[in-house]
Write a protein that holds these residues in place. Structure first.
Motif, PDB file in Angstrom:
ATOM      1  N   ARG A  26       0.853  -1.196   0.000  1.00  0.00           N
ATOM      2  CA  ARG A  26       0.000   0.000   0.000  1.00  0.00           C
ATOM      3  C   ARG A  26       0.879   1.233   0.000  1.00  0.00           C
ATOM      4  N   HIS A  41       4.266   4.066   3.610  1.00  0.00           N
ATOM      5  CA  HIS A  41       4.109   2.967   2.665  1.00  0.00           C
ATOM      6  C   HIS A  41       4.307   1.631   3.385  1.00  0.00           C
ATOM      7  N   ARG A  47       0.768   1.443  -6.997  1.00  0.00           N
ATOM      8  CA  ARG A  47       1.658   0.819  -6.008  1.00  0.00           C
ATOM      9  C   ARG A  47       3.045   0.521  -6.554  1.00  0.00           C
TER      10      ARG A  47
END
Length: 547
Positions: free
Chosen positions: A38, A44, A527
């Motif tokens: 993610r 992150h 992503r």
């Protein structure tokens, strides 16, 4: 405790604080072994997986290096159990080996005897192996080499393949020497592949994957089968090989929907290879048409299932996979690892950008708000219709017109997947639309006109996602995508990453409908690029329209 940018958690997730001054260095350090899950604005989330750790192991990283990276960058003490697990997972790779035995041919050899005893009790392994030769060796029929590697990976004991390769039919191929040289990273990629024998090279779009393929062919000096995504890609490969190697037109064959030529170097499309006639893949015989010394898989992340099945029987041939991303939306990364080979080289996109070989890119997500009428339509639509409704919102077309006007004169690609939306944009922008039913000849004509500057705006469907060489494109505007496909997002950004003659940056716009599936899928698509260090600025469509 240090002020590092990383928080390592016992559930094998890694949290990276994006705004930390050491975040970029940390991201590059963990990239070889951790997968991004993610990527919101500030933190992150990465995950450690067995396949990620085994790929790192195969690429030359050992457990000590991985542990050192985690300890160096972690803000808090790293859970001891996780460090042990990393070391033990990586140590699983290669405890079983495939070897050529001087008298028994192909054998499975155990460095760790209990592991061999364990796998030989698996119902899936039993049909793939032959007689027990001694305590440490079991005979394997050569035709089961690939299938056995697949099964052992799934059992958690990936075998290292040292069984070697046939040379194939010799064919002289040399790199041309006319004012160009292999870049250092390209040479390193070829050397790593050759040393490993088979495997995958991961390079950004525009970083010269075709040249790596040509250099591998010059190393093999043997007949070569090259598998590509489509006919346009096949012809670009042919043109590049004619330019970069000693090969002549007579030595290169095309095996596609329109031609069926088998020559010392044969370029075949995945599409024709997976065409069925009366339930049979009649064209897969191309794999047996010659004694190939090398098989090259372009865009290996798109490899169709029938090609995997045939590749399982090709384990004695050297195999080179080329891709910008190992991400597969079908989750078959394990099959790439087993059948094509592990990752042998992976260059971070930002490293190649820093060397000046791909252009820096400014990524912008433009969010449009649906009017109330459209929001009600969306809210009450059947689930399968919702994504189309938000992807093709009328507001997006206005933003596209404005952005194209802002970048007037710059080579611009407008990319989407819904054909009625693309036809409408073609009319609004008064420019050609390139779709699946556009003939190969017309595609080549349009691409050439775009390269020459005769056309500055081109509307393209997903047929242009892959292997299209448009060095001058500097602006890409994405209006709709294949749901949450990370590989597609990477390919589309790649269309504009070729370095620009004047040194300017590339621009990549993704136009997204706020509070819809479109926004959710956009976050998922981004992503992979976030993992490579690209950050999306989010702007409101109203600000763009009023600029």
């Amino acid at each position: 405790m240090t002020d590092g940018p990383l928080i390592v958690q016992s559930d094998k997730t890694l949290l990276l604080e994006v705004d930390h001054p050491a975040a970029d260095a940390c991201r590059q350090a963990i990239a070889p072994f951790a997968e991004l899950e993610r990527a919101p604005e500030h933190v992150h989330t990465y995950r450690l997986t067995p396949l990620g750790l085994w790929n790192a192991r195969a690429a030359g990283h050992d457990a000590e290096q991985v542990v050192d990276v985690l300890l160096e960058h972690s803000r808090y003490p790293v859970p001891h159990a996780l460090l042990v697990d990393v070391a033990e997972t990586m140590a699983r790779y290669g405890r079983l080996q495939l070897l050529k035995h001087p008298t028994h041919g192909l054998v499975l050899h155990a460095i760790d005897l209990p592991v061999l005893e364990e796998v030989l009790r698996s119902k899936k392994v039993i049909p793939l192996v032959g007689a027990r030769i001694d305590r440490e060796h079991v005979a394997v029929h050569p035709s089961e080499r690939g299938h056995l590697k697949q099964v052992l990976l799934k059992l958690g004991w990936p075998a290292e393949d040292f069984a070697g390769y046939v040379d194939g039919e010799a064919h002289a191929i040399d790199l041309a020497e006319d004012g160009w040289v292999l870049r250092d990273y390209q040479r390193q990629a070829v050397d790593n592949f050759w040393h490993g024998g088979s495997g995958v090279v991961v390079l950004p779009c525009g970083a010269g994957k075709t040249i790596v393929g040509a250099a591998a062919m010059a190393k093999a000096r043997a007949t070569t089968l090259i598998l590509v995504t489509n006919t346009v890609s096949a012809r670009q490969w042919r043109d590049e090989l004619l330019k970069r190697t000693s090969l002549t037109e007579e030595e290169i064959g095309e095996y596609s929907g329109s031609r069926k030529e088998i020559r010392p170097v044969t370029i075949a499309t995945y599409q024709v290879m997976t065409t069925k006639r009366k339930g049979v893949y009649s064209h897969l015989e191309v794999f047996d048409a010659r004694d190939w010394g090398l098989v090259v898989y372009d865009e290996v992340h798109l490899l169709p299932a029938p090609i995997f099945r045939m590749t399982a029987d090709l384990q004695a041939r050297r195999r080179l996979g080329l891709t910008a991303t190992l991400v597969r939306e079908d989750g078959r990364e394990g099959d790439v690892f087993s059948l094509i080979g592990p990752k042998r080289y992976d260059a971070p996109w930002k490293d190649i950008e820093a060397q000046g070989y791909i252009a820096p890119a400014d990524c912008v997500e433009v969010r449009v708000t649906l009017p109330e009428r459209d929001r009600l339509l969306y809210a009450t639509a059947e689930p399968e219709e919702r994504y189309r409704l938000c992807s093709t919102a009328e507001q997006k077309s206005k933003v596209v017109e404005k952005l194209v006007a802002q970048h007037k004169g710059e080579p611009t690609l407008v990319i989407g997947q819904y054909l009625d939306q693309l036809d409408d944009l073609g009319e609004r922008l008064d420019c050609p639309v390139l779709k699946g039913d556009t003939t190969v000849k017309e595609r080549q004509r349009l691409f050439e006109a775009f390269r020459q500057g005769e056309i500055t705006v081109l509307v393209v469907s997903k047929v242009a996602n892959f292997s299209i060489d448009l060095p001058e494109a500097s602006v890409a505007i994405q209006v709709s995508g294949s749901f949450g496909s990370r590989q597609e997002e990477a390919q589309r950004l790649g269309r504009v990453l070729r370095p620009k003659a004047d040194g300017r940056s590339a621009r990549f716009y993704a136009i997204v409908a706020r509070d819809t599936l479109d926004q959710d899928f956009a976050a998922h698509r981004q992503r992979f690029l976030a993992e490579q260090g690209y950050a999306y600025r989010i702007v409101d469509a109203d600000d763009v329209l009023q600029a």
